[in-house]
Design a protein around this motif. Structure first.
Motif, PDB file in Angstrom:
ATOM      1  N   UNK A  32       0.828  -1.156  -0.044  1.00 13.34           N
ATOM      2  CA  UNK A  32       0.022   0.154   0.010  1.00 13.34           C
ATOM      3  C   UNK A  32       0.994   1.144  -0.097  1.00 13.34           C
ATOM      4  N   UNK A  34       0.740   5.498   0.255  1.00 11.47           N
ATOM      5  CA  UNK A  34      -0.006   6.729   0.424  1.00 11.47           C
ATOM      6  C   UNK A  34       0.762   8.062   0.224  1.00 11.47           C
ATOM      7  N   UNK A  36       0.633  11.752   1.708  1.00 13.75           N
ATOM      8  CA  UNK A  36       0.118  12.692   2.671  1.00 13.75           C
ATOM      9  C   UNK A  36       0.568  14.270   2.345  1.00 13.75           C
ATOM     10  N   UNK A  46      -4.029  12.730   4.797  1.00  8.93           N
ATOM     11  CA  UNK A  46      -4.059  11.762   3.817  1.00  8.93           C
ATOM     12  C   UNK A  46      -4.891  12.346   2.331  1.00  8.93           C
ATOM     13  N   UNK A  92       3.085   0.728   3.332  1.00 13.91           N
ATOM     14  CA  UNK A  92       2.909  -0.345   4.479  1.00 13.91           C
ATOM     15  C   UNK A  92       2.776  -1.616   3.781  1.00 13.91           C
ATOM     16  N   UNK A  93       2.925  -2.834   4.546  1.00 13.12           N
ATOM     17  CA  UNK A  93       2.719  -4.210   3.637  1.00 13.12           C
ATOM     18  C   UNK A  93       1.420  -4.367   3.948  1.00 13.12           C
ATOM     19  N   UNK A  98       1.332  -2.919  10.787  1.00 16.46           N
ATOM     20  CA  UNK A  98       0.333  -1.762  10.662  1.00 16.46           C
ATOM     21  C   UNK A  98       0.984  -0.317  10.395  1.00 16.46           C
ATOM     22  N   UNK A  99       2.102  -0.433  10.579  1.00 14.35           N
ATOM     23  CA  UNK A  99       3.026   0.750  10.693  1.00 14.35           C
ATOM     24  C   UNK A  99       3.107   1.270   9.462  1.00 14.35           C
ATOM     25  N   UNK A 100       3.067   2.513   9.202  1.00 13.45           N
ATOM     26  CA  UNK A 100       3.370   3.305   7.883  1.00 13.45           C
ATOM     27  C   UNK A 100       4.724   3.787   8.192  1.00 13.45           C
TER      28      UNK A 100
ATOM     29  N   UNK B  31      -8.703   0.980  15.121  1.00  9.52           N
ATOM     30  CA  UNK B  31      -7.025   1.026  15.160  1.00  9.52           C
ATOM     31  C   UNK B  31      -6.695   2.528  15.550  1.00  9.52           C
ATOM     32  N   UNK B  33      -3.045   4.858  16.755  1.00  6.72           N
ATOM     33  CA  UNK B  33      -1.511   4.762  16.533  1.00  6.72           C
ATOM     34  C   UNK B  33      -0.971   6.170  17.189  1.00  6.72           C
ATOM     35  N   UNK B  35       2.497   8.387  16.468  1.00  7.28           N
ATOM     36  CA  UNK B  35       3.712   8.390  15.552  1.00  7.28           C
ATOM     37  C   UNK B  35       4.519   9.660  16.479  1.00  7.28           C
ATOM     38  N   UNK B  45       6.773   5.631  13.356  1.00  8.37           N
ATOM     39  CA  UNK B  45       5.977   5.108  13.968  1.00  8.37           C
ATOM     40  C   UNK B  45       6.253   4.657  15.447  1.00  8.37           C
ATOM     41  N   UNK B  48       0.830   0.751  17.948  1.00  4.46           N
ATOM     42  CA  UNK B  48      -0.396   0.642  17.385  1.00  4.46           C
ATOM     43  C   UNK B  48      -0.899  -0.092  18.354  1.00  4.46           C
ATOM     44  N   UNK B  49      -2.490   0.181  18.486  1.00  5.28           N
ATOM     45  CA  UNK B  49      -3.299  -0.202  19.527  1.00  5.28           C
ATOM     46  C   UNK B  49      -4.702  -0.687  18.970  1.00  5.28           C
ATOM     47  N   UNK B  55      -0.822  -3.665  19.540  1.00  6.21           N
ATOM     48  CA  UNK B  55      -0.585  -4.603  18.493  1.00  6.21           C
ATOM     49  C   UNK B  55       0.891  -4.749  17.859  1.00  6.21           C
ATOM     50  N   UNK B  56       1.479  -3.760  17.901  1.00  2.45           N
ATOM     51  CA  UNK B  56       2.769  -3.466  17.255  1.00  2.45           C
ATOM     52  C   UNK B  56       3.473  -2.310  17.951  1.00  2.45           C
ATOM     53  N   UNK B 100      -6.571  -0.659   7.778  1.00  3.55           N
ATOM     54  CA  UNK B 100      -5.683  -0.322   8.501  1.00  3.55           C
ATOM     55  C   UNK B 100      -4.688   0.695   7.882  1.00  3.55           C
ATOM     56  N   UNK B 101      -4.456   0.599   6.473  1.00  8.52           N
ATOM     57  CA  UNK B 101      -3.438   1.437   5.823  1.00  8.52           C
ATOM     58  C   UNK B 101      -4.000   2.796   5.684  1.00  8.52           C
ATOM     59  N   UNK B 103      -4.999   5.705   7.497  1.00  7.09           N
ATOM     60  CA  UNK B 103      -4.833   6.228   8.681  1.00  7.09           C
ATOM     61  C   UNK B 103      -4.846   7.783   8.642  1.00  7.09           C
TER      62      UNK B 103
END
Lengths: 112, 114
Positions: A32, A34, A36, A46, A92-93, A98-100, B31, B33, B35, B45, B48-49, B55-56, B100-101, B103
């Motif tokens: 994915x 993006x 911004x 976004x 991101x994957x 989930x991190x960007x 979700x 986050x 940052x 980052x 995440x929650x 979650x990460x 989730x992507x 954001x």
């Protein structure tokens, strides 16, 4: 090797110009992509996202992804002074993390 | 249009003090986050929650950091003992289930540690 690389600019163009903003990435698992927009001392806004390779258009903005060369682009047609901002690419994957992961951003100024 | 809000917009604190940064995510998002962006650097980052648990998290998110969703609307980031290098813009973000992507970020809290 940095995960996402982006030329920080600055980039200065006259009003009405076509703007091309670009990023490269190293991780082939990124799916994915993006874009911004960030005004000074504000949060990233976004603009648009694409999944995998291909183009996506939204008004004056076109996002393009070439996964074979790990290259992502944002084109702005008929640029306006209000487009002046820093543009951040992010990726991101699919599933998993989930991190960007962001590029450093390109500062764009559109001159009237 | 729904948006993520954050308070305060600017927080000044002394080294070693605890700070709590607050966020109200978009109401139907699941979700959340955090940052951060150190001046002149990339947005990074932190954590995440989801479903009331982390979650990460990144390697930046060490034991001095914690997150909480104390009620149905707020999401907080606590830094227990601030250091000079914690000075940065902290952004909260949220995303919807299944997206989730995608954001959406708040306006940020500028944290200055003196």
């Amino acid at each position: 090797q940095k995960e996402v690389e982006q030329d920080p600019g600055p980039l200065s163009v006259p009003e009405g110009a076509i703007v091309s903003l670009n990023c490269t990435y190293s991780n082939s698992a990124f799916q994915y992509f993006m874009w911004y927009r960030q005004y000074s001392r504000k949060g990233p806004e976004l603009l648009m996202y694409t999944y995998s390779s291909g183009n996506k258009e939204d008004g004056r903005f076109t996002a393009q992804v070439d996964k074979s060369s790990k290259y992502i682009s944002l084109f702005i047609r008929d640029s306006q002074p209000s487009d002046s901002a820093t543009y951040l690419c992010a990726t991101t994957t699919q599933g998993g993390s989930e991190k960007l992961v962001f590029g450093k951003g390109t500062k764009l100024t559109v001159n009237p | 249009e729904p948006e993520v809000t954050q308070t305060p917009s600017h927080q000044v604190t002394q080294m070693g003090q605890e700070v709590i940064l607050r966020c109200v995510p978009i109401s139907n998002h699941l979700y959340f986050y955090w940052y951060r962006q150190i001046l002149g650097q990339k947005v990074e980052f932190l954590v995440s929650f989801y479903n009331n648990e982390i979650s990460e998290k990144s390697e930046i998110f060490d034991d001095q950091f914690s997150v909480e969703r104390p009620d149905g609307s707020n999401f907080t980031l606590k830094i227990r003992s601030t250091k000079l290098e914690d000075s940065a813009m902290y952004f909260c973000a949220s995303s919807a289930d299944g997206m989730r992507y995608e954001q959406y970020f708040g306006p940020g809290t500028r944290l200055t540690v003196t």
